[in-house]
Design a protein around this motif. Structure first.
Motif, short mmCIF file in Angstrom:
data_model
loop_
_atom_site.label_atom_id
_atom_site.label_comp_id
_atom_site.label_asym_id
_atom_site.label_seq_id
_atom_site.Cartn_x
_atom_site.Cartn_y
_atom_site.Cartn_z
N ALA A 1 0.78 -1.39 0.34
CA ALA A 1 -0.53 0.26 0.24
C ALA A 1 0.57 1.22 -0.01
O ALA A 1 0.15 2.18 -0.59
N PRO A 2 2.17 1.59 0.87
CA PRO A 2 2.65 2.46 0.77
C PRO A 2 3.37 3.21 -0.52
O PRO A 2 3.73 4.23 -0.53
N PHE A 3 3.05 2.55 -1.35
CA PHE A 3 4.22 2.27 -2.63
C PHE A 3 2.99 2.73 -3.74
O PHE A 3 3.38 3.23 -4.76
N TYR A 4 2.22 2.86 -3.46
CA TYR A 4 0.58 3.12 -4.12
C TYR A 4 -0.15 3.87 -3.81
O TYR A 4 -1.78 3.82 -3.73
N PRO A 5 0.48 5.29 -3.75
CA PRO A 5 -0.21 6.03 -2.36
C PRO A 5 -1.36 7.01 -3.72
O PRO A 5 -1.00 6.75 -4.81
N GLY A 6 -2.81 6.33 -3.36
CA GLY A 6 -3.57 7.42 -3.78
C GLY A 6 -4.63 5.78 -4.52
O GLY A 6 -5.38 6.12 -5.29
N CYS A 7 -3.87 5.10 -5.07
CA CYS A 7 -4.68 4.14 -5.60
C CYS A 7 -3.97 2.82 -5.41
O CYS A 7 -3.47 2.46 -4.04
N ASP A 8 -5.10 1.47 -5.60
CA ASP A 8 -5.04 0.32 -5.38
C ASP A 8 -3.61 -0.68 -5.66
O ASP A 8 -3.57 0.30 -7.44
N PRO A 9 -2.70 -1.16 -5.01
CA PRO A 9 -2.10 -1.81 -5.23
C PRO A 9 -2.07 -3.25 -6.58
O PRO A 9 -3.63 -3.52 -6.20
N PRO A 10 -2.13 -2.68 -7.42
CA PRO A 10 -1.96 -4.29 -8.92
C PRO A 10 -1.89 -5.50 -7.73
O PRO A 10 -1.02 -6.18 -7.56
N GLN A 11 -2.86 -6.39 -8.05
CA GLN A 11 -3.36 -7.47 -7.90
C GLN A 11 -2.53 -8.67 -8.17
O GLN A 11 -1.35 -8.71 -7.51
N VAL A 12 -1.76 -8.35 -9.00
CA VAL A 12 -0.15 -9.31 -9.71
C VAL A 12 0.79 -9.22 -8.25
O VAL A 12 1.77 -10.28 -8.08
N VAL A 13 0.61 -7.23 -8.11
CA VAL A 13 1.72 -7.46 -6.99
C VAL A 13 1.34 -8.32 -6.14
O VAL A 13 2.28 -8.56 -4.52
N ILE A 14 0.71 -8.03 -5.26
CA ILE A 14 -0.31 -8.86 -4.09
C ILE A 14 -0.03 -10.13 -4.02
O ILE A 14 -0.03 -10.26 -2.45
N LYS A 15 -0.36 -10.37 -5.16
CA LYS A 15 -0.31 -12.39 -5.18
C LYS A 15 1.33 -12.50 -4.88
O LYS A 15 1.61 -13.48 -4.76
N CYS A 16 1.48 -12.11 -6.17
CA CYS A 16 2.82 -12.00 -5.49
C CYS A 16 3.24 -12.12 -4.22
O CYS A 16 4.39 -12.69 -3.82
N LEU A 17 3.50 -11.26 -3.78
CA LEU A 17 4.30 -10.96 -2.62
C LEU A 17 3.51 -12.11 -1.62
O LEU A 17 3.90 -12.77 -0.79
N ALA A 18 2.11 -12.34 -1.11
CA ALA A 18 1.33 -13.09 -0.84
C ALA A 18 2.51 -14.64 -1.08
O ALA A 18 2.25 -14.80 0.23
N ALA A 19 2.85 -15.23 -1.83
CA ALA A 19 3.30 -16.32 -2.63
C ALA A 19 4.38 -16.17 -2.12
O ALA A 19 4.97 -17.13 -1.27
#
Length: 498
Positions: free
Chosen positions: A149-167
């Motif tokens: 979230a801090p790297f994407y101020p004002g918008c939602d982080p891309p889903q691909v970024v979230i899922k890669c981080l989670a994996a």
């Protein structure tokens, strides 16, 4: 030969955490109590363990979903308090079960004693393939949202970024816990401290803001609420996700002095204490955000930090990420026990209950959990996973507490050091039925049907491989098990009389 070396190794490490942790949850309890004593030293170990076990990623993820289902501040805070009451009543039921049937494995032995092997098998089948891995996936997705979230101020982080981080988080956690129980427990100590720090920061900030008169968002708090049986049930699903862990409290029985007095007292004090923390955290959020703003926030605690703690707002996502990764590590830390018990009963693949000769960790079970959790991450989002996780898990919570009622009449000879009024399990059972049926009746979705069908599909495996004990699967699995044993250097755990 492998078993002999394992026994020797266990003899050398007699009394150490590594050797004990394979056989029971007690080391986890001891570890959590040590953490909690450092953090909350005025409280008893039982209360500290409750607080340390339950508070995790849920309180940073669920507020938005609870509010989205009920639509207003007043019902939202009411749901959080009601979830705490239900968790307290459920934990008291499990306290009676845990002191009446002193076997490890969570709900498994209770269902086995009350209803026989088929419900117990379906529980282990569902836990192994649905509830445990999906819980792991939800927590790691929560971590990824707050970390990105801090790297994407004002918008939602891309889903691909979230899922890669989670994996990546799942891979790291499973690797750490496969390599060393001690390393996992040390990591848990640090992350638990981070969790308590961020909870304290948010609550204290909220109290200060309330004292300054920031109460405008609480006016007409029930206005525009959307109350229905379905919406309340889904709100409960998300709220109860934050209280997940209340059903593990019976594992601390042997760690408490005078447990038959202190265990129920710890529950009656500890879970309401968590409830107060959760309600205060939500109040803190509403001191700086309207309902609309909270629903629009990608990461609620990050938005709170940006508005209250700037320019030190980076503290919030950092510590929330630590807290969520700590919850994931704790989930993985205890992943092998249910599989071990089910494997010993012949209800699961034996190799999943094996342990590492060198490291004494349940490596196959942990790796299996990690692999299934990554599969859940690919198509799923947090809200959907929570709904289906809660739907599945409350079927078995309700069935387990029904087992308590049934055994009051069928197993009168069993000693009951803790005996709660029968009205409590009756209430929790009825609420469980309501939670399971309400979303299906009010807003039916095929996904709930698929979930039920998947759980019932375990019956096919039970009939073929457990009841009739077909030989051909063993012929296929034997060479696979042998190669996995050599690859992972694992052997069957020692038999223990429970």
């Amino acid at each position: 030969m492998g078993e002999e070396s394992l026994r020797k190794r266990k003899g050398e490490d007699s009394g150490k955490e590594d050797g004990q942790s394979i056989q029971s949850h007690e080391p986890q309890a001891t570890n959590l109590q040590k953490q909690a004593k450092l953090l909350l030293f005025p409280l008893s170990p039982g209360i500290c363990m409750i607080v340390g076990t339950i508070i995790g990623s849920g309180i940073f993820v669920s507020p938005k979903s609870v509010l989205a289902n009920v639509g207003a501040v007043g019902p939202c805070l009411t749901i959080w308090a009601a979830c705490g009451i239900l968790a307290t009543l459920g934990a008291l039921c499990f306290a009676e079960l845990g002191t009446m049937i002193t076997k490890s494995g969570g709900e498994y032995p209770y269902l086995m004693e009350a209803f026989g092997p088929i419900p117990a098998f379906l529980f282990s089948w569902t836990s192994l393939l649905v509830t445990k891995p999906s819980s792991f996936a939800i927590i790691c997705l929560s971590f990824a949202e707050y970390a990105s979230a801090p790297f994407y101020p004002g918008c939602d982080p891309p889903q691909v970024v979230i899922k890669c981080l989670a994996a990546a988080a799942i891979v790291i956690i499973t690797t750490v816990n496969s390599l060393s129980v001690k390393l996992g427990s040390y990591l848990q100590n640090f992350l638990t401290a981070a969790k308590m720090i961020i909870v304290t920061i948010i609550i204290v900030s909220g109290i200060v803001l309330l004292a300054q008169g920031k109460t405008e968002n609480f006016k007409d708090s029930f206005k525009d609420s959307k109350i229905s049986v379905s919406s309340i049930s889904l709100a409960f699903y998300n709220g109860l996700w934050a209280y997940d862990g209340w059903n593990q409290l019976n594992y601390i029985t042997e760690e408490l002095k005078n447990p038959y007095r202190n265990l129920p007292l710890s529950i009656i004090i500890g879970i309401p204490l968590v409830t107060v923390c959760y309600v205060l955290i939500n109040i803190s959020y509403f001191t700086v955000m309207t309902s609309t703003e909270l629903l629009q926030s990608q990461a609620v605690a990050v938005t709170f930090g940006d508005r209250v703690l700037y320019p030190a707002s980076w503290i919030v996502p950092l510590f929330v990420a630590f807290s969520t990764i700590g919850s994931a590590n704790g989930t993985c830390f205890t992943a092998g026990r249910l599989v071990y018990v089910a494997g010993r009963e012949g209800h699961m693949l034996k190799v999943l209950s094996y342990i590492s000769v060198k490291r004494l960790t349940p490596a196959p079970a942990i790796i299996f959990y990690g692999a299934i959790a990554i599969i859940y991450i690919i198509p799923g989002d947090i809200d959907t996973l929570i709904n289906y996780f809660s739907f599945a898990v409350w079927i078995f919570y309700g069935l387990t507490i029904l087992a308590l009622i049934v055994m009051r009449f069928t197993r009168k000879e069993l000693g009951r050091p803790i005996r709660i009024p029968i009205i409590i399990p009756v209430i929790v059972t009825l609420v469980s039925i309501l939670l399971v049926l309400a979303p299906i009746i009010s807003a039916p979705e095929l996904a709930y049907l698929y979930c039920v069908l998947f759980m019932l599909s375990g019956l096919v495996f039970y009939v073929l491989f457990v009841h009739f004990k077909f030989n051909w699967p063993q012929k296929i699995s034997k060479p696979i098990t042998m190669h996995l044993q050599m690859l992972l250097e694992v052997v069957p755990a020692e038999e223990v009389t429970e």
